[in-house]
Design an enzyme around this catalytic site. Structure first.
Site, short mmCIF file in Angstrom:
data_model
loop_
_atom_site.label_atom_id
_atom_site.label_comp_id
_atom_site.label_asym_id
_atom_site.label_seq_id
_atom_site.Cartn_x
_atom_site.Cartn_y
_atom_site.Cartn_z
N GLY A 179 -20.20 1.02 8.58
CA GLY A 179 -19.37 2.16 8.95
C GLY A 179 -19.50 2.46 10.42
N GLY B 91 -12.26 -2.65 7.19
CA GLY B 91 -13.10 -3.81 6.87
C GLY B 91 -12.36 -5.12 7.02
CG ASP B 92 -9.03 -5.92 4.61
OD1 ASP B 92 -10.04 -6.36 4.02
OD2 ASP B 92 -8.12 -5.29 4.04
CG ASP C 40 -1.96 -1.04 1.23
OD1 ASP C 40 -2.17 -1.64 0.16
OD2 ASP C 40 -2.59 -1.28 2.28
CB THR D 249 -19.16 -3.47 7.70
OG1 THR D 249 -18.81 -3.30 6.32
CG2 THR D 249 -18.51 -4.76 8.20
CD GLN E 168 -11.28 -7.20 -8.19
OE1 GLN E 168 -11.72 -6.21 -8.76
NE2 GLN E 168 -10.12 -7.73 -8.51
#
Length: 325
Positions: free
Chosen positions: A225, A256-257, A12, A223, A173
């Protein structure tokens, strides 16, 4: 549980823009956008959805199996993951491509503009799950995270064919997939993991109603937020789990991960769906309080204290039996 986590493996490049993207947009010129943002900060971090999830699970005391494709430049990254209890023996190393790159700029309101270079990830479609299962003595769950789209579809097909329970986590994706691919990916999943926007996108593109989707998957986890997470199962009451209080909101990348790592760990420990989501929310909070997706530290005493503050002493007691010392 023996959990294999498939998905992108990436580096990243995270940048921070002190203004707001929306202030730079001209409404009648959006068809000819030409923008350059002068950023204040650059952080180069380890990333990719699969290692992010595996890292969090490793911090919680599990030994997840990382399945994905990387380049020859993966050596240092592999060493880092190995030290955090991640099984990296099933990572495919490309002979021609570099490890994938995620380049992301975040503005002052935590909006993001990002690009992703596929690199070695394009070879993930060559990975078969059966050798992984044979090596570790079987698979109790396969997480199908954002990856080369052909790899994602191949993995879901193989899971159905070989009877491996799987969690569909299509993430970014979904934008690349049409309705047929989405239906093929999620049909029969033990868990469907998305955020709220992705949930709506699945409904729109698949042509399936909310009720149809609940018939196709075992547990639907969405999820929300800052509002937490929603858990749905056909014929059962919806569960909503709020988020713990944040000490700071530093960087949303990888949150999220982090949730998935905590949630899957809770499932592996045999906790209820609600309790597993609480663990997921707590781990996601640690992620948002740091820059980078694998830069947080999980301290047992602090983690349990904050869990108790958010969800009660019983929650902390349930989790403490499984959390490493």
């Amino acid at each position: 549980m023996r959990i294999a986590v498939t998905g992108s493996i990436a580096t990243d490049h995270l940048m921070t823009f002190p203004g707001r993207f929306s202030d730079q947009l001209v409404s009648d010129k959006l068809h000819v956008v030409s923008l350059s943002f002068l950023v204040d900060q650059l952080d180069i971090r380890r990333g990719g959805v699969a290692p992010n999830i595996c890292f969090g699970m490793g911090c919680l005391g599990l030994s997840p199996i990382l399945v994905g494709a990387a380049g020859a430049d993966f050596v240092d990254y592999r060493s880092w993951l190995d030290r955090h209890h991640v099984d990296t023996e099933s990572v495919h190393i490309s002979q021609t491509h570099h490890t994938a790159r995620f380049v992301c700029t975040t503005d002052a309101e935590h909006n993001q503009i990002a690009s992703f270079y596929t690199g070695a990830m394009s070879e993930a479609r060559e990975i078969e799950l059966r050798p992984v299962a044979d090596r570790v003595g079987g698979l109790d769950l396969v997480v199908i995270g954002a990856n080369d789209p052909e790899a994602m579809l191949r993995h879901s097909d193989e899971c159905r064919e070989r009877g491996y329970p799987f969690a569909a986590d299509p993430s970014q994706q979904l934008a690349r997939m049409d309705g047929d691919d989405i239906r093929r990916l999620i049909d029969g999943a033990a868990y469907l993991l998305t955020n709220e926007y992705e949930s709506g996108l699945i409904t729109q593109k698949s042509g399936w109603s909310e009720a149809d989707i609940l018939k196709k998957v075992g547990v639907r986890v969405t999820t929300l937020g800052p509002a937490g997470v929603r858990i749905e199962q056909a014929g059962l009451d919806t569960i909503v789990v709020a988020c713990p209080a944040e000490e700071a909101k530093v960087d949303p990348t990888g949150v999220g991960d982090g949730f998935r790592a905590g949630f899957l760990s809770g499932i592996s420990w045999g906790l209820s769906l609600e309790r597993a989501a609480q663990v997921g929310n707590m781990l996601a909070t640690l992620v948002i309080e740091t820059v980078g997706t694998q830069e947080y530290s999980l301290r047992r005493t602090s983690f349990l204290a904050r869990l108790a503050q958010a969800y009660g002493d019983t929650a902390a007691t349930d989790v403490s039996a499984h959390l490493p010392t």
